[in-house]
Design an enzyme around this catalytic site. Structure first.
Site, short mmCIF file in Angstrom:
data_model
loop_
_atom_site.label_atom_id
_atom_site.label_comp_id
_atom_site.label_asym_id
_atom_site.label_seq_id
_atom_site.Cartn_x
_atom_site.Cartn_y
_atom_site.Cartn_z
N CYS A 270 -0.04 2.80 8.31
CA CYS A 270 0.90 1.73 8.24
C CYS A 270 0.36 0.30 8.18
O CYS A 270 0.21 -0.36 9.20
CB CYS A 270 1.79 1.82 9.48
SG CYS A 270 3.41 2.23 9.00
N HIS B 41 9.10 6.84 20.32
CA HIS B 41 7.92 6.32 21.02
C HIS B 41 8.06 6.11 22.53
O HIS B 41 7.07 5.83 23.20
CB HIS B 41 7.39 5.03 20.37
CG HIS B 41 7.09 5.16 18.91
ND1 HIS B 41 6.58 6.30 18.33
CD2 HIS B 41 7.22 4.29 17.88
CE1 HIS B 41 6.42 6.12 17.03
NE2 HIS B 41 6.81 4.92 16.72
N GLU C 38 0.81 -1.21 0.00
CA GLU C 38 0.00 0.00 0.00
C GLU C 38 0.84 1.26 0.00
O GLU C 38 2.02 1.26 0.40
CB GLU C 38 -0.93 0.00 1.21
CG GLU C 38 -0.23 0.05 2.54
CD GLU C 38 -1.23 -0.10 3.70
OE1 GLU C 38 -1.54 -1.26 4.05
OE2 GLU C 38 -1.66 0.92 4.24
N1 SAH Z 1 9.61 1.08 9.91
C1 SAH Z 1 9.65 2.51 9.89
C2 SAH Z 1 8.51 3.11 9.09
C3 SAH Z 1 7.21 2.77 9.67
S1 SAH Z 1 5.81 3.62 9.83
C4 SAH Z 1 9.64 3.06 11.29
O1 SAH Z 1 9.46 2.29 12.23
O2 SAH Z 1 9.84 4.25 11.46
C5 SAH Z 1 5.82 5.23 10.26
C6 SAH Z 1 5.45 5.55 11.70
O3 SAH Z 1 4.13 5.15 12.09
C7 SAH Z 1 6.39 4.90 12.69
O4 SAH Z 1 6.79 5.87 13.61
C8 SAH Z 1 5.51 3.87 13.35
O5 SAH Z 1 5.99 3.52 14.61
C9 SAH Z 1 4.18 4.58 13.37
N2 SAH Z 1 3.01 3.72 13.54
C10 SAH Z 1 2.84 2.45 13.16
N3 SAH Z 1 1.63 1.98 13.52
C11 SAH Z 1 1.02 2.98 14.15
C12 SAH Z 1 -0.26 3.12 14.77
N4 SAH Z 1 -1.12 2.12 14.81
N5 SAH Z 1 -0.57 4.32 15.32
C13 SAH Z 1 0.31 5.35 15.29
N6 SAH Z 1 1.52 5.27 14.72
C14 SAH Z 1 1.88 4.11 14.17
#
Ligand code: SAH
Length: 345
Positions: free
Chosen positions: A334, A217, A93
């Site tokens: 994501c 985080h 996606e």
């Molecule tokens: N693998 C990379 C890119 C991923 S996604 C990384 O970890 O940075 C981009 C961001 O969205 C990341 O900070 C990830 O932790 C966050 N993310 C993933 N799922 C999420 C959710 N359910 N709610 C909020 N943020 C989320």
């Protein structure tokens, strides 16, 4: 996988390829331009190339095909989310978003992910495979053609961990930046990582002025390790050291993503520790409200709490924004779109 992916090689490699098959080098440039400037898909349409060459390239099976499987249009803003079908039937996606400064695309770098962050839908089925440079490029080109827009920003924040697919991601960056191709400025590209420390050093040494965004985080190792397994491999101190190295070598400001989860990382001590950690960096923090997924039972911080957290960081002179939730009516962040689709069928 293909030995050579003709629509996923650099300009230099494209020239070399043509020379190797007995053609002139400029044919490689024409091929590169056909894919990356004209966003061509069907090599038979590359009329600048002689017909016999077009035919042999078409037969070579070295051109990766990606198709749009489904598009979801938001009713509340101009966001469009896309599902793509790959040749091996895997699904990925990407998202098109509109900002004041132009259009931005968020692309995937892997099918699935092996990083295991507890709140992230992308990783729930594990890693299936890396995406090729051509598959990353095609997410952008297909969206641009479908939505009839020219994008100016790219974020590597879709499914997958970009630094876990390092070589292909680097090649993708080289190709998308190439002036004879799409010519996107490195400054308009953001790579998001969960914090694969050795690869942050590698990337710093490439000295590309892209923005590096770290998914932090939590400012505490034990809390972070509870939601992000990578934190068991690399402590926050090591991560911060790598960030300082990145900032010093590239001169680029670091960005941190911080998904706020009620009672887990939104407490006063979290804010205080975060300020302490970032004191030596010229950092920007992007606060993300948690998008609930059914596999994770944490709750998002209440809107007031998000605002309070932001105000606290700002009062300590940390540049802070709250990520606007785009297209929230069409399945949020994501990997959720792909996962919803796979579970339905
Ligand atoms: N693998 C990379 C890119 C991923 S996604 C990384 O970890 O940075 C981009 C961001 O969205 C990341 O900070 C990830 O932790 C966050 N993310 C993933 N799922 C999420 C959710 N359910 N709610 C909020 N943020 C989320």
């Amino acid at each position: 996988m293909k030995d050579i992916e003709l629509n996923g090689i650099t300009l230099e490699e494209s020239r070399e390829y043509m020379v190797n098959i007995g053609e002139k080098g400029f044919r490689g440039e024409q091929l590169f331009t056909f894919f990356n400037r004209n966003k061509g898909l069907d090599i038979q349409q590359a009329k600048v190339l002689p017909q016999n060459l077009r035919e042999s390239l078409a037969k070579s099976q070295m051109i990766t095909k990606v198709d749009i499987l489904k598009r979801f249009d938001s009713n509340i803003d101009s966001t469009k989310k896309y599902l793509f079908l790959l040749e091996d039937k895997n699904i990925i996606e990407a998202v098109l978003m509109e900002y004041d400064h132009g259009f931005s695309v968020c692309i995937s770098t892997q099918v699935g992910c092996r990083m295991g962050c507890s709140f992230c839908a992308s990783t729930k089925g594990g890693l299936l495979r890396n995406l090729t440079p051509g598959e990353m490029l095609n997410q952008i080109y297909l969206i641009e053609k479908d939505a009839k827009v020219d994008i100016s920003n790219i974020v590597l924040m879709g499914s997958g961990e970009p630094l876990d697919n390092y070589d292909n991601v680097l090649k993708f960056l080289n190709i998308i930046h190439e002036p004879k191709g799409h010519n996107i400025s490195y400054r308009n590209i953001t790579l998001s990582t969960c914090g694969v420390v050795p690869r942050i050093y590698d990337l710093a040494k490439e000295n590309l002025p892209i923005t590096l965004s770290i998914s932090l985080h939590s400012p505490f190792d034990e809390y972070r390790a509870n939601i992000m397994p990578i934190a068991k491999a690399y402590k926050i101190d090591e991560l911060m050291k790598a960030c300082r190295y990145y900032e010093e070598s590239t001169g680029r400001r670091m960005t941190f993503e911080y998904t706020l989860i009620d009672g887990i990382n939104d407490r006063i001590v979290d804010g205080e520790r975060l300020v302490y950690l970032l004191r030596k960096l010229n950092a920007h923090i992007n606060l993300i409200p948690l998008n609930p997924i059914k596999e994770y039972d944490g709750n998002r911080t209440h809107r007031d709490g998000v605002e309070r957290f932001k105000r606290y960081l700002l009062s300590k002179n940390i540049n802070t924004t709250i990520r606007s939730e785009k297209g929230s009516d069409i399945s949020a962040s994501c990997g959720q779109l792909r996962r919803d689709y796979l579970e339905r069928d």
